[in-house]
Design an enzyme around this catalytic site. Structure first.
Site, short mmCIF file in Angstrom:
data_model
loop_
_atom_site.label_atom_id
_atom_site.label_comp_id
_atom_site.label_asym_id
_atom_site.label_seq_id
_atom_site.Cartn_x
_atom_site.Cartn_y
_atom_site.Cartn_z
N LYS A 202 4.78 -18.14 4.15
CA LYS A 202 5.52 -17.70 2.95
C LYS A 202 6.77 -16.95 3.37
O LYS A 202 6.70 -15.86 3.92
CB LYS A 202 4.67 -16.78 2.07
CG LYS A 202 5.38 -16.55 0.74
CD LYS A 202 4.96 -15.30 0.02
CE LYS A 202 5.72 -14.08 0.36
NZ LYS A 202 7.13 -14.04 -0.08
N GLY A 254 6.92 -7.12 8.10
CA GLY A 254 7.48 -6.51 6.90
C GLY A 254 7.25 -5.02 6.91
O GLY A 254 7.17 -4.40 7.97
N SER A 255 7.12 -4.45 5.73
CA SER A 255 7.02 -3.00 5.63
C SER A 255 5.64 -2.51 6.05
O SER A 255 4.64 -3.21 5.91
CB SER A 255 7.31 -2.57 4.20
OG SER A 255 6.35 -3.13 3.34
N THR A 256 5.61 -1.28 6.52
CA THR A 256 4.34 -0.68 6.94
C THR A 256 3.38 -0.58 5.75
O THR A 256 2.18 -0.81 5.89
CB THR A 256 4.60 0.70 7.58
OG1 THR A 256 5.33 0.47 8.79
CG2 THR A 256 3.31 1.43 7.91
N GLU A 257 3.93 -0.30 4.59
CA GLU A 257 3.10 -0.16 3.40
C GLU A 257 2.34 -1.46 3.08
O GLU A 257 1.12 -1.45 2.86
CB GLU A 257 4.03 0.21 2.25
CG GLU A 257 3.36 0.63 0.99
CD GLU A 257 4.38 0.63 -0.15
OE1 GLU A 257 5.60 0.57 0.12
OE2 GLU A 257 3.93 0.67 -1.30
N GLY A 259 1.90 -3.93 5.17
CA GLY A 259 1.05 -4.19 6.34
C GLY A 259 -0.30 -3.48 6.21
O GLY A 259 -1.35 -4.06 6.50
N CYS A 310 14.12 -4.22 11.99
CA CYS A 310 12.95 -3.35 12.16
C CYS A 310 13.10 -2.47 13.39
O CYS A 310 12.61 -1.35 13.42
CB CYS A 310 11.69 -4.18 12.23
SG CYS A 310 11.80 -5.54 13.37
N GLU A 407 12.25 5.09 7.36
CA GLU A 407 13.04 3.91 7.69
C GLU A 407 13.99 3.61 6.53
O GLU A 407 13.54 3.36 5.41
CB GLU A 407 12.10 2.71 7.91
CG GLU A 407 12.83 1.47 8.33
CD GLU A 407 11.89 0.28 8.54
OE1 GLU A 407 11.02 0.05 7.70
OE2 GLU A 407 12.06 -0.42 9.55
P1 NDP Z 1 7.82 -6.23 2.24
O1 NDP Z 1 6.91 -5.70 3.27
O2 NDP Z 1 7.45 -6.04 0.82
O3 NDP Z 1 8.02 -7.79 2.44
C1 NDP Z 1 7.71 -8.56 3.56
C2 NDP Z 1 7.04 -9.86 3.14
O4 NDP Z 1 5.77 -9.59 2.55
C3 NDP Z 1 7.82 -10.62 2.09
O5 NDP Z 1 7.63 -12.00 2.29
C4 NDP Z 1 7.16 -10.16 0.83
O6 NDP Z 1 7.38 -11.02 -0.24
C5 NDP Z 1 5.72 -10.13 1.24
N1 NDP Z 1 4.86 -9.27 0.42
C6 NDP Z 1 5.20 -8.28 -0.43
N2 NDP Z 1 4.10 -7.72 -0.97
C7 NDP Z 1 3.04 -8.37 -0.44
C8 NDP Z 1 1.63 -8.25 -0.59
N3 NDP Z 1 1.08 -7.33 -1.38
N4 NDP Z 1 0.84 -9.06 0.11
C9 NDP Z 1 1.36 -9.98 0.93
N5 NDP Z 1 2.68 -10.15 1.11
C10 NDP Z 1 3.51 -9.36 0.44
O7 NDP Z 1 9.24 -5.70 2.49
P2 NDP Z 1 10.42 -5.65 1.45
O8 NDP Z 1 11.12 -6.92 1.55
O9 NDP Z 1 9.96 -5.25 0.09
O10 NDP Z 1 11.26 -4.46 2.02
C11 NDP Z 1 10.87 -3.12 1.78
C12 NDP Z 1 11.07 -2.27 3.00
O11 NDP Z 1 10.27 -2.78 4.05
C13 NDP Z 1 12.48 -2.30 3.55
O12 NDP Z 1 13.28 -1.35 2.94
C14 NDP Z 1 12.24 -1.97 4.98
O13 NDP Z 1 12.15 -0.59 5.15
C15 NDP Z 1 10.91 -2.60 5.28
N6 NDP Z 1 11.01 -3.91 5.95
C16 NDP Z 1 10.69 -3.99 7.26
C17 NDP Z 1 10.82 -5.18 7.90
C18 NDP Z 1 10.49 -5.33 9.34
O14 NDP Z 1 10.90 -6.29 9.95
N7 NDP Z 1 9.75 -4.44 9.92
C19 NDP Z 1 11.32 -6.38 7.24
C20 NDP Z 1 11.55 -6.21 5.84
C21 NDP Z 1 11.42 -5.01 5.25
P3 NDP Z 1 8.70 -10.86 -1.10
O15 NDP Z 1 9.82 -10.53 -0.21
O16 NDP Z 1 8.89 -12.18 -1.66
O17 NDP Z 1 8.40 -9.82 -2.11
#
Ligand code: NDP
Length: 814
Positions: A202, A254-257, A259, A310, A407
């Site tokens: 995804k 993606g985000s720690t939250e 994760g 990241c 972050e």
């Molecule tokens: P997210 O962690 O929300 O997104 C990463 C991926 O996970 C996206 O494909 C997202 O979908 C998907 N996702 C969102 N919620 C869920 C869930 N409950 N279960 C499974 N998958 C999910 O990051 P954001 O894009 O919202 O960014 C928010 C913050 O996260 C940023 O400000 C940054 O601080 C951090 N971040 C860190 C990254 C890294 O590489 N470490 C990369 C991106 C963000 P969708 O995008 O379609 O909502």
């Protein structure tokens, strides 16, 4: 400086000649627009080798952040779409596995080649969908993505020889963010396919296009239907994918939250999980650094990809004596940065991904200002059409400030100063994250002294944000666990072939020790001295090198074969666990010991155990009802196992990757620091030694919970430990009700990794409770190993779990 970024669009050639300003250098977007048009600017999911309509019929727009224009409509995936994709991946799995390493290698190679042939299209699509500079998509995202497929074509080819005894995990669910859409796809898809798995991926809601284009390229090279499936959508689609019961592995960036929520949602399901999460990486400049080089380094660290990286160097730590000089040069450089449309080849900074991210950046910057920190932004203004934010520097920030801890994920850097290397390390590690660090000094001794002390998965010396498929990438602490790239990245998609065939424990084998919940009246031992009562020999806990009574002063009866009482064991509680973890945390001596030194201690443990072999044999016979031969066998196997790990201590070494950027990249196996071990019920001595010894061999400090039913085999080891030069705190033992203690350990933030060998339910608790500090876990999901079997009971699998790989990049050449 009047003409900056998009404002230079209107300048005529004559004007440009007279002012010597940059003119616009736009990359044509027709190739990408044609591709979008061919699809009617509308995309379904890619499932089972073809584009399909979403079950719900729902679509959403993906936009170009440079001007907020709509690029295409993309399908919103729901549970039914995810189920169809997982079913397609499952169906494709057997044939993909049967194809064998060479067949899969051919497909991966073809994918790499095909990506290169379409590099320009990919680069333009990526720049449009993400808003990042074309210079970056063209020179970094796309070539590196292709490089991952080449590298993994190699691992696919070598699978049987390099990963003998391992097989693919099965169907992988992969979720990626929007900051490096194609690159993150390649980091996930290439190793998964190379290991013989099939995939449902995804992409992020904001950036689905390059994944859909990649799917089309995969079709063109004839990748069998169902091997790769792409389901687009937002966070709900991601949650539906994570919730699908057909998955064998989840990989998330993606985000720690999010994760953390995925860690909880997958707990106990028998899935493999890797998480690559956020960061707040330090960029450390020592006073002997090449300051101009360091300034360019900062530009790459925090303004590359608009700081939406990241591993962005977002905390600038500068040695006090050069801080002013560096800041002045940095401010001068910031004035010269160019921000504008992604397809302009002469911009440095593009647009922020979306309004929501822009607001987050604005909010945090405002908070920094409100807290009184000096904030510098260049005098030029950013383009008004899209979602732009200027490069921003906060000076003299307190390490505890929100902007120094959270972050921001934008082009914002905070700076602070230090005086000594020790202080630099302390400040650098003052973060809940641990993804990367960058160290700038002309003194290689200093750099290589500091690098191992930094709690980060990647350390760049005199460089930053360099990546290669041969070098693993991944975090320490709340930046997640697991690695992408390199050999270690392949293990994330493999499992030992014997694991699926392991038997499950019977409920009798897992039952809690009888009477563990009641106060024990005690056992009357017969006295060796006529006329005198026996001296009480109830063992204690072993914490910080001392035998300690348990906090509650309670003991529980240890019942041997046939219900006969064998003795008592202390009933440890949450306070005892905390004390044990604290002792382990403080005891750095063991980790600092040399590998040879650790080997010597492990040999010494073996020697002292062998001296007491008859005593241990007696104990095992009483505890487990083993006959003499079986008891002898267990003690002998335990001694041999200690010898094995004494042997391994100085042989499980790292490697040096020949990465392509005039670098040697040192992949070092580092201990976790505090590793918690919950030993199996069966084989109470051998099972315990089989887990504690590899952990010690790699330099971890261990908190161990022995078998609940037969803890005395472990408590008898105290005297072996005390006489074998093991430093205080290297091993700490808490006896009691195993799953209760395991839950407390899993929650503890000072425990960085945890192994659990017990029930499926206990495995679930450990995985779920570990989400707090995102510790790495290794659990058995209620499956029973044969501890005597050298394949199941010892070796590299254990050593790999006892370490995490840190890659230190050291450039060479003048
Ligand atoms: P997210 O962690 O929300 O997104 C990463 C991926 O996970 C996206 O494909 C997202 O979908 C998907 N996702 C969102 N919620 C869920 C869930 N409950 N279960 C499974 N998958 C999910 O990051 P954001 O894009 O919202 O960014 C928010 C913050 O996260 C940023 O400000 C940054 O601080 C951090 N971040 C860190 C990254 C890294 O590489 N470490 C990369 C991106 C963000 P969708 O995008 O379609 O909502």
């Amino acid at each position: 400086m009047s003409v900056k970024g998009s404002s230079s669009k209107g300048a005529s050639v004559r004007e440009i000649f007279s002012t010597m300003e940059y003119g616009p250098a736009p990359e044509a977007d027709d190739v990408a627009r044609d591709w979008l048009k061919r699809h009617g600017n509308r995309f379904g999911h890619y499932i089972g080798g073809r584009f399909t309509e979403p079950v719900s019929g729902e679509y959403f727009a993906t936009q170009h952040p440079g001007d907020a224009s709509e690029l295409a409509q993309v399908a919103q995936g729901d549970e039914a779409d995810v189920a169809a994709a997982v079913a397609a991946a499952k169906e494709a799995l057997p044939a993909w596995q049967q194809l064998g390493p060479h067949g899969r290698a051919r497909y991966l190679y073809a994918l790499a080649r095909h990506m290169q042939k379409h590099a320009r299209l990919l680069a333009v699509v990526e720049a449009l969908d993400n808003g990042k500079p074309i210079r970056e998509t063209r020179d970094l995202d796309v070539p590196l993505a292709a490089r991952h497929f080449y590298h993994h074509a190699g691992w696919a080819q070598l699978l049987e020889s390099e990963f003998a005894g391992y097989e693919g995990v099965g169907v992988c669910g992969q979720i990626i963010p929007w900051n490096f859409p194609l690159l993150m796809l390649s980091w996930k898809v290439a190793p998964a396919l190379a290991a013989g798995n099939t995939v449902v991926l995804k992409p992020a809601e904001f950036t689905p296009l390059s994944a859909l284009l990649f799917a089309e390229l995969a079709s063109e090279v004839g990748l069998p239907a169902g091997v790769l499936n792409i389901v687009t959508g937002d966070g709900r689609t991601g949650a539906a994918l994570v919730g699908n019961e057909g998955l064998d592995k989840v990989a998330f960036t993606g985000s720690t939250e999010v994760g953390r929520s995925i860690r909880k949602a997958t707990a106990g399901r028998g899935l493999k999980l890797s998480l690559e999460l956020g960061g707040k990486s330090p960029f450390i400049v020592f006073d002997d650094a090449d300051i101009d080089g360091a300034v360019e380094g900062v530009v790459d660290a925090i303004w590359f990809n608009q700081g939406q990286v990241c591993c962005a160097g977002s905390r600038l730590l500068v040695q006090e004596s050069v801080a002013q000089r560096l800041e002045a040069k940095l401010i001068e450089r910031m004035e010269k940065l160019r921000e504008g449309p992604s397809l302009d080849k002469s911009i440095d900074i593009g647009a922020i991904i979306a309004p929501v991210q822009l607001s987050k950046i604005e909010r945090l910057v405002q908070q920094g200002r409100d807290e009184g920190y000096a904030c510098f932004q260049p005098s030029w203004s950013v383009p008004k059409d899209g979602w732009y934010y200027p490069p921003t520097l906060f000076s003299n920030v307190s390490p505890a400030a929100t902007i120094a801890q959270e972050e921001i994920f934008g082009p914002v850097i905070v700076s602070m100063t230090f005086r000594t290397p020790e202080e630099a390390v302390e400040l650098a590690n003052d973060s809940r994250y641990g993804l990367a660090a960058s160290v700038w000094t002309e003194n290689v001794n200093l750099a290589l002294d500091v690098a191992p002390k930094l709690k980060a998965g990647v350390v760049w010396v005199n460089c930053t944000n360099v990546f290669d498929a041969a070098a693993g990438f991944g975090g320490y602490r709340e930046s997640g666990f697991g690695r992408e790239g390199g050999r270690e990245g392949m293990y994330e998609y493999l499992k030992p072939s014997f694991v699926p065939g392991l038997p499950k424990y019977s409920s009798e084998e897992l039952a809690a020790p009888a009477g563990a919940d009641e106060l024990d009246a005690g056992v009357r031992e017969s006295s060796a001295t006529p006329g005198l009562p026996a001296i009480d020999r109830t063992p204690k806990l072993f914490i910080g090198g001392k035998q300690k009574r348990p906090d509650g002063n309670y003991v529980y009866p240890v019942v041997g074969e046939g219900g006969k009482r064998v003795g008592q064991a202390p009933l440890g509680n949450r306070k005892d666990v905390r004390d044990a973890v604290e002792a382990a945390d403080k005891s750095a001596a063991w980790t600092k010991n040399t590998a040879h030194g650790r080997a010597q201690v492990l040999y010494y443990l073996a020697e002292n155990l062998s001296l007491r072999a008859p005593e241990f044999e007696e104990r095992l016979r009483a505890l487990t009802g083993a006959d003499r031969k079986a008891a002898e066998r267990e003690v002998h196997a335990s001694i041999a196992r200690l010898f094995s790990y004494a042997a391994w201590a100085d042989k499980y070494d790292g490697s040096v990757h020949p990465t392509p950027m005039r670098n040697v990249t040192l992949a070092m196996n580092e201990p976790w620091d505090v590793l918690a071990v919950v030993a199996p019920e069966e084989a109470p001595l051998l099972g315990f030694v089989s887990l504690v010894a590899p952990a010690l061999a790699m330099g971890n400090r261990v908190v161990a919970v022995p078998s609940s039913k037969a803890p005395l085999a472990a408590t008898d080891l105290y005297q072996v430990f005390e006489t074998s030069d093991l430093p205080a705190g290297a091993v700490n033992i808490v006896t009691g009700v195993k799953d209760e203690l395991a839950g407390v350990l899993a929650k503890h933030d000072a425990v960085q990794a945890m192994w659990y060998f017990g029930s499926r339910e206990g495995s679930e608790v450990v995985e779920r409770e570990s989400a707090g500090n995102l510790k790495a876990t290794w659990v058995n999901f209620g499956r029973k190993r044969d501890w005597y079997d050298p394949v199941q009971g010892e070796g590299r699998e254990f050593l790999r779990h006892a370490t995490r790989v840190k890659n230190i990049w050291v450039p060479y050449g003048e």
